[in-house]
Design a protein around this motif. Sequence first.
Motif, PDB file in Angstrom:
ATOM      1  N   GLN A  99     -12.029   5.880   4.024  1.00 42.50           N
ATOM      2  CA  GLN A  99     -11.473   6.083   2.872  1.00 42.50           C
ATOM      3  C   GLN A  99     -10.062   5.510   3.060  1.00 42.50           C
ATOM      4  N   GLY A 100      -9.275   5.671   1.466  1.00 43.04           N
ATOM      5  CA  GLY A 100      -8.123   5.183   1.724  1.00 43.04           C
ATOM      6  C   GLY A 100      -7.056   5.554   2.844  1.00 43.04           C
ATOM      7  N   ARG A 101      -6.861   6.911   3.298  1.00 46.20           N
ATOM      8  CA  ARG A 101      -5.938   7.128   4.526  1.00 46.20           C
ATOM      9  C   ARG A 101      -6.572   6.373   5.601  1.00 46.20           C
ATOM     10  N   GLY A 102      -7.596   6.052   5.615  1.00 46.85           N
ATOM     11  CA  GLY A 102      -7.886   5.245   6.727  1.00 46.85           C
ATOM     12  C   GLY A 102      -7.297   4.147   6.977  1.00 46.85           C
ATOM     13  N   THR A 217      -5.229   1.447  -4.926  1.00 47.71           N
ATOM     14  CA  THR A 217      -6.184   2.681  -5.536  1.00 47.71           C
ATOM     15  C   THR A 217      -6.536   2.739  -6.982  1.00 47.71           C
ATOM     16  N   ARG A 218      -5.581   2.239  -7.796  1.00 47.57           N
ATOM     17  CA  ARG A 218      -5.911   2.268  -9.031  1.00 47.57           C
ATOM     18  C   ARG A 218      -5.190   1.123  -9.831  1.00 47.57           C
ATOM     19  N   CYS A 219      -5.669   0.068  -9.290  1.00 51.31           N
ATOM     20  CA  CYS A 219      -5.154  -1.309  -9.691  1.00 51.31           C
ATOM     21  C   CYS A 219      -5.880  -1.894 -10.790  1.00 51.31           C
ATOM     22  N   VAL A 220      -7.140  -1.496 -11.292  1.00 52.59           N
ATOM     23  CA  VAL A 220      -7.808  -1.880 -12.492  1.00 52.59           C
ATOM     24  C   VAL A 220      -7.270  -1.179 -13.524  1.00 52.59           C
ATOM     25  N   GLU A 221      -6.601   0.081 -13.433  1.00 57.35           N
ATOM     26  CA  GLU A 221      -6.083   0.746 -14.525  1.00 57.35           C
ATOM     27  C   GLU A 221      -4.759  -0.106 -14.782  1.00 57.35           C
ATOM     28  N   ASN A 222      -4.202  -0.401 -13.747  1.00 63.28           N
ATOM     29  CA  ASN A 222      -2.599  -1.312 -14.008  1.00 63.28           C
ATOM     30  C   ASN A 222      -2.965  -2.253 -14.668  1.00 63.28           C
ATOM     31  N   ALA A 223      -4.042  -3.108 -14.284  1.00 60.85           N
ATOM     32  CA  ALA A 223      -4.223  -4.354 -15.021  1.00 60.85           C
ATOM     33  C   ALA A 223      -4.530  -4.163 -16.369  1.00 60.85           C
ATOM     34  N   TYR A 224      -5.186  -3.027 -16.867  1.00 59.70           N
ATOM     35  CA  TYR A 224      -5.378  -2.782 -18.157  1.00 59.70           C
ATOM     36  C   TYR A 224      -4.127  -2.560 -19.213  1.00 59.70           C
ATOM     37  N   PHE A 267     -10.680   0.298   2.173  1.00 59.49           N
ATOM     38  CA  PHE A 267     -10.820  -0.783   2.869  1.00 59.49           C
ATOM     39  C   PHE A 267      -9.199  -1.049   3.020  1.00 59.49           C
ATOM     40  N   LEU A 268      -8.903  -2.191   4.200  1.00 61.17           N
ATOM     41  CA  LEU A 268      -7.607  -2.831   4.511  1.00 61.17           C
ATOM     42  C   LEU A 268      -7.822  -4.299   4.022  1.00 61.17           C
ATOM     43  N   CYS A 269      -6.922  -4.836   3.144  1.00 58.07           N
ATOM     44  CA  CYS A 269      -7.316  -6.295   2.925  1.00 58.07           C
ATOM     45  C   CYS A 269      -5.889  -7.091   3.557  1.00 58.07           C
ATOM     46  N   MET A 270      -6.015  -8.300   4.038  1.00 57.28           N
ATOM     47  CA  MET A 270      -4.904  -9.216   4.273  1.00 57.28           C
ATOM     48  C   MET A 270      -5.222 -10.544   4.107  1.00 57.28           C
TER      49      MET A 270
END
Length: 458
Positions: A99-102, A217-224, A267-270
Motif C-alpha cells: 500500500q502507500g505507506r510501503g 494518492t489522489r492525483c486524478v481528483e487534482n487533475a479534475y 507503488f513507488l515510481c521513478m
Amino acid sequence: MKTYPAEPFKIKVVEPCKTMTREERLEVCKKAGYNTFLINSEDTYIDLLTDSGTTAMSDKQWAGMMIGDEAYAGSKNFLHLQEIGREYYGFKHIVPTHQGRGAENLLSRLMIKPGDYVPGNMYFTTTRYHQEANGAAFRDIIIDEAHDSQKDLPFKGNIDLNKLQALIDEVGAEKIPYICLAVTVNLAGGQPVSMANMRAVKELAHKNGIKVFFDATRCVENAYFIKAREEGYANVLVKDILKEMMSYADGCTMSGKKDCLVNIGGFLCMNDDDMYTRARELVVVYEGMPSYGGLAGRDMEAMAIGITESVDEGYIEHRIKQVEYFGDKLIAAGVPVVQPIGGHAVFLDAKLFLPHIPQEKFPAQSLAAHLYIESGVRSMERGIISAGRNIETGENHKPKLELVRLTIPRRVYTYAHMDIVADACIKLYKDRGKIKGLKFTYEPPMLRFFNARFDIAD
C-alpha cells in the motif's frame, strides 16, 4: 440552480447497512474509548472513516482478478501494471508495494540521510513519520491560506515558492533530498495544486539539484480540479492533464487504495535508473519480490484496470460533484466546513463548530465521537491528535486546522446517503453546546490517532 450528475453506474451487489439505537451506539463508543478507529464496521451505519481501500470495484476489475498470475517472479499482472503505469503516469519505473505507506518507507530509506530536511505542502501522518524515522525534519511550505478553513481559493494546496527558497537558503540544497508535493493535500481539506505551481516548483527544485516526488494518492481528483478551475484546461481530457502533472515530478508514491480504485495496493515510481536498482533491492527486504511487492497478482490486475477507469470523465465528474453536493448542503445550513470543498471529503472545522472546547481537550476527536453516537456515521479526527508530538520536545503539535474528516468512499454511497449525513451534521451543530471535550486514557507513542483511547474531560 446548481446541478449534480447522477451516478454513472448501476448497482449490481448490495451490502446491508446496520442500524442501532442511540443507547447502543453510546455503549459502543465508550468501549472504543471515543476513538472511531476502534469501532467495528458492523456497528456503523454510514462509514465515512476513510476513502482508503473502501472503493466499490467494477465488474471489469472483479473479472480481471480471475486472471491473476500468482507467480513468485515475473507475474504477467505486474507487466500489465507496469505498462499501464507508464501509459497514464509517464514514469519509467514502477515498484509495487502492499500500500502507500510501503512506498513512503522505500522512498524515505532510499533518499534521506540523518540531518536532512523534507519540505512539503502540509504534512501527512504516515509520510512525516517515515521521513522523521529516517532522520529528516519536515518543513511545511504550503501557502498560508491553506491553514484558514474559510479562505476560498481554487488552489489552496499550492507550495509557497518563497518559503521553499527560504529553506534552501537556510539549510542548503544538499540537505534537501526531495520535495514532497501532495496532489491533492489531504489535511488542508483535499485541496488541489495548480499546474502552474507544479511547473514552478520543478523549475526551482531542479535549478538547485533537488528532486520532486509527488504523493499522488489522489492525483486524478487534482487533475479534475485543474480542468475545472485552471485557465487553458477546460477542454483537455483528465487523462492528459494527469500525464502533464506527472511530467513535473521525478517520481511518486501511490496508495492505490484511493484513485486507483482498489482495496489494497500501491507503488513507488521513478525515472532514475540507479534509484530503481536500489529500490528493487530494498523492496525485497520490506515488501516482496520487485514484481509483486507484497501484492497478489490478482490485486495488481485490479489496480491496472482501476487506473484506466479512474480517468473516465463521467466517473471523476460524479466523484467530485457528489462530495461537493454534500458540502454545499452543510454550507447552506451554516455548518462550518473547509472551503472550497475538496476532492475526497468534507471537513468540519471543529474549532468553529465547538468554540467552547479548547484544542487541548481535542474538539475534533470529540466531535467525531459524538457524530457517531447521534447518527451512526463514522468519521475521523484530523487535528491535534493526528498531528502528534514534536519528536525533540515532546510537546503536542498544534495545527491551525482542527478538523473532522467525512470521507466519501468511491462508487459506494448515493446522494440519499449524503442527505442523511448532512442532516445528522446539521442537527449536531444545533445541539453543539452539549458536547464536551476529551482527555487521554491511553496515548500510543506514535501515530496515536489509530489506537489512542479517551474519556470525557472534566
